[in-house]
Each structure stands twice: as C-alpha cells, then as structure tokens.
Design a protein around this motif. Structure first.
Motif, PDB file in Angstrom:
ATOM      1  N   MET A   1       0.842  -1.166   0.000  1.00 27.60           N
ATOM      2  CA  MET A   1       0.000   0.000   0.000  1.00 27.60           C
ATOM      3  C   MET A   1       0.897   1.241   0.000  1.00 27.60           C
ATOM      4  N   GLU A   2       0.771   2.030  -1.003  1.00 24.04           N
ATOM      5  CA  GLU A   2       1.604   3.219  -1.125  1.00 24.04           C
ATOM      6  C   GLU A   2       0.921   4.433  -0.531  1.00 24.04           C
ATOM      7  N   ARG A   3       1.744   5.238   0.047  1.00 21.95           N
ATOM      8  CA  ARG A   3       1.246   6.477   0.624  1.00 21.95           C
ATOM      9  C   ARG A   3       1.542   7.606  -0.346  1.00 21.95           C
ATOM     10  N   THR A   4       0.582   8.439  -0.508  1.00 25.33           N
ATOM     11  CA  THR A   4       0.797   9.588  -1.381  1.00 25.33           C
ATOM     12  C   THR A   4       1.358  10.734  -0.555  1.00 25.33           C
ATOM     13  N   LEU A   5       1.810  11.749  -1.242  1.00 25.37           N
ATOM     14  CA  LEU A   5       2.341  12.921  -0.557  1.00 25.37           C
ATOM     15  C   LEU A   5       1.260  13.585   0.297  1.00 25.37           C
ATOM     16  N   ARG A   6       0.052  13.559  -0.199  1.00 31.88           N
ATOM     17  CA  ARG A   6      -1.054  14.155   0.554  1.00 31.88           C
ATOM     18  C   ARG A   6      -1.296  13.391   1.858  1.00 31.88           C
ATOM     19  N   ASP A   7      -1.248  12.061   1.818  1.00 27.47           N
ATOM     20  CA  ASP A   7      -1.420  11.260   3.037  1.00 27.47           C
ATOM     21  C   ASP A   7      -0.334  11.580   4.063  1.00 27.47           C
ATOM     22  N   LEU A   8       0.893  11.676   3.597  1.00 24.72           N
ATOM     23  CA  LEU A   8       1.998  11.994   4.502  1.00 24.72           C
ATOM     24  C   LEU A   8       1.831  13.376   5.123  1.00 24.72           C
ATOM     25  N   LEU A   9       1.426  14.348   4.322  1.00 24.12           N
ATOM     26  CA  LEU A   9       1.219  15.693   4.838  1.00 24.12           C
ATOM     27  C   LEU A   9       0.075  15.723   5.856  1.00 24.12           C
ATOM     28  N   GLU A  10      -0.979  14.954   5.599  1.00 21.89           N
ATOM     29  CA  GLU A  10      -2.080  14.888   6.556  1.00 21.89           C
ATOM     30  C   GLU A  10      -1.611  14.319   7.892  1.00 21.89           C
ATOM     31  N   TRP A  11      -0.778  13.285   7.853  1.00 15.65           N
ATOM     32  CA  TRP A  11      -0.253  12.694   9.081  1.00 15.65           C
ATOM     33  C   TRP A  11       0.669  13.668   9.814  1.00 15.65           C
ATOM     34  N   VAL A  12       1.466  14.396   9.075  1.00 14.66           N
ATOM     35  CA  VAL A  12       2.359  15.379   9.688  1.00 14.66           C
ATOM     36  C   VAL A  12       1.539  16.484  10.355  1.00 14.66           C
ATOM     37  N   VAL A  13       0.523  16.987   9.653  1.00 11.78           N
ATOM     38  CA  VAL A  13      -0.321  18.037  10.221  1.00 11.78           C
ATOM     39  C   VAL A  13      -1.071  17.515  11.441  1.00 11.78           C
ATOM     40  N   LEU A  14      -1.577  16.291  11.368  1.00 12.04           N
ATOM     41  CA  LEU A  14      -2.274  15.702  12.505  1.00 12.04           C
ATOM     42  C   LEU A  14      -1.330  15.545  13.694  1.00 12.04           C
ATOM     43  N   GLY A  15      -0.118  15.110  13.439  1.00 12.05           N
ATOM     44  CA  GLY A  15       0.872  14.984  14.513  1.00 12.05           C
ATOM     45  C   GLY A  15       1.196  16.328  15.142  1.00 12.05           C
ATOM     46  N   LEU A  16       1.324  17.353  14.308  1.00 14.83           N
ATOM     47  CA  LEU A  16       1.592  18.689  14.834  1.00 14.83           C
ATOM     48  C   LEU A  16       0.418  19.204  15.670  1.00 14.83           C
ATOM     49  N   LEU A  17      -0.800  18.922  15.229  1.00 17.37           N
ATOM     50  CA  LEU A  17      -1.974  19.321  16.008  1.00 17.37           C
ATOM     51  C   LEU A  17      -2.008  18.617  17.367  1.00 17.37           C
ATOM     52  N   VAL A  18      -1.638  17.353  17.376  1.00 16.53           N
ATOM     53  CA  VAL A  18      -1.593  16.608  18.635  1.00 16.53           C
ATOM     54  C   VAL A  18      -0.530  17.204  19.552  1.00 16.53           C
ATOM     55  N   VAL A  19       0.637  17.524  19.000  1.00 16.65           N
ATOM     56  CA  VAL A  19       1.704  18.123  19.804  1.00 16.65           C
ATOM     57  C   VAL A  19       1.263  19.464  20.367  1.00 16.65           C
ATOM     58  N   VAL A  20       0.624  20.291  19.535  1.00 16.22           N
ATOM     59  CA  VAL A  20       0.137  21.588  20.006  1.00 16.22           C
ATOM     60  C   VAL A  20      -0.920  21.394  21.095  1.00 16.22           C
ATOM     61  N   GLY A  21      -1.803  20.432  20.933  1.00 14.54           N
ATOM     62  CA  GLY A  21      -2.824  20.154  21.948  1.00 14.54           C
ATOM     63  C   GLY A  21      -2.210  19.706  23.259  1.00 14.54           C
ATOM     64  N   VAL A  22      -1.211  18.843  23.194  1.00 17.16           N
ATOM     65  CA  VAL A  22      -0.546  18.377  24.419  1.00 17.16           C
ATOM     66  C   VAL A  22       0.179  19.534  25.101  1.00 17.16           C
ATOM     67  N   LEU A  23       0.873  20.357  24.321  1.00 19.77           N
ATOM     68  CA  LEU A  23       1.570  21.506  24.901  1.00 19.77           C
ATOM     69  C   LEU A  23       0.584  22.496  25.523  1.00 19.77           C
ATOM     70  N   LEU A  24      -0.544  22.692  24.880  1.00 23.29           N
ATOM     71  CA  LEU A  24      -1.571  23.577  25.426  1.00 23.29           C
ATOM     72  C   LEU A  24      -2.116  23.022  26.739  1.00 23.29           C
ATOM     73  N   ALA A  25      -2.336  21.714  26.772  1.00 21.88           N
ATOM     74  CA  ALA A  25      -2.825  21.089  28.004  1.00 21.88           C
ATOM     75  C   ALA A  25      -1.796  21.223  29.123  1.00 21.88           C
ATOM     76  N   LEU A  26      -0.529  21.048  28.821  1.00 18.83           N
ATOM     77  CA  LEU A  26       0.516  21.206  29.831  1.00 18.83           C
ATOM     78  C   LEU A  26       0.608  22.648  30.312  1.00 18.83           C
ATOM     79  N   TRP A  27       0.451  23.600  29.401  1.00 19.25           N
ATOM     80  CA  TRP A  27       0.506  25.009  29.764  1.00 19.25           C
ATOM     81  C   TRP A  27      -0.647  25.372  30.693  1.00 19.25           C
ATOM     82  N   VAL A  28      -1.861  24.936  30.332  1.00 19.14           N
ATOM     83  CA  VAL A  28      -3.031  25.199  31.180  1.00 19.14           C
ATOM     84  C   VAL A  28      -2.868  24.492  32.526  1.00 19.14           C
ATOM     85  N   GLY A  29      -2.356  23.258  32.506  1.00 23.72           N
ATOM     86  CA  GLY A  29      -2.114  22.540  33.755  1.00 23.72           C
ATOM     87  C   GLY A  29      -1.113  23.263  34.636  1.00 23.72           C
ATOM     88  N   GLY A  30      -0.098  23.862  34.036  1.00 22.31           N
ATOM     89  CA  GLY A  30       0.871  24.632  34.797  1.00 22.31           C
ATOM     90  C   GLY A  30       0.235  25.828  35.476  1.00 22.31           C
TER      91      GLY A  30
END
Length: 76
Positions: A1-30
């Motif tokens: 199963m091949e991944r297209t460039l669009r699939d990879l970009l979606e995963w990267v953006v999703l990962g970045l959103l998760v990282v931003v969400g975790v950092l936001l949660a840590l900031w609010v928790g602080g």
C-alpha cells in the motif's frame, strides 16, 4: 500500500496538532497548579497564624480548667 504525498502531509499536520494540543494542556495545567499552589500556600499561612495564637489560648484555658476542676474536687 503506497502512501501519497497528501497522506503523509495529513499525518504530519495531525501529529503537529496533537503536539500543540498536548503543549496547550501542559501550559493550562501549569497555570492551574501554580494557582492551586498559591491557594494552598495562603491556606497554610492562615493555619499557621491561627495556631500561633490559638495554642497559647488553649493552653491557658486548659490550665484554667485544671485549676477549676481541682478546686471543685477539693470542696466536695
């Protein structure tokens, strides 16, 4: 199963959103824990101040009660 460039970009953006969400949660928790720490510090100061004045008063009351009890016992 091949991944297209669009699939990879979606995963990267999703990962970045998760990282931003975790950092936001840590900031609010602080902020929450900082506020909670200040509240608990103020409460401990209040308790220490109350004990500083309450313990001598309670000791004087205990001595007074003891003297009163001994005087009542002697009369009986």
């Amino acid at each position: 199963m091949e991944r297209t460039l669009r699939d990879l970009l979606e995963w990267v953006v999703l990962g970045l959103l998760v990282v931003v969400g975790v950092l936001l949660a840590l900031w609010v928790g602080g902020w929450v824990f900082t506020f909670l720490g200040k509240v608990l510090l103020s409460l401990s100061g209040l308790i220490a101040t109350l004990l500083k004045y309450a313990i001598p008063v309670l000791l004087i009351a205990a001595v007074g009660y003891g003297v009163f009890y001994l005087l009542q016992r002697r009369q009986a």
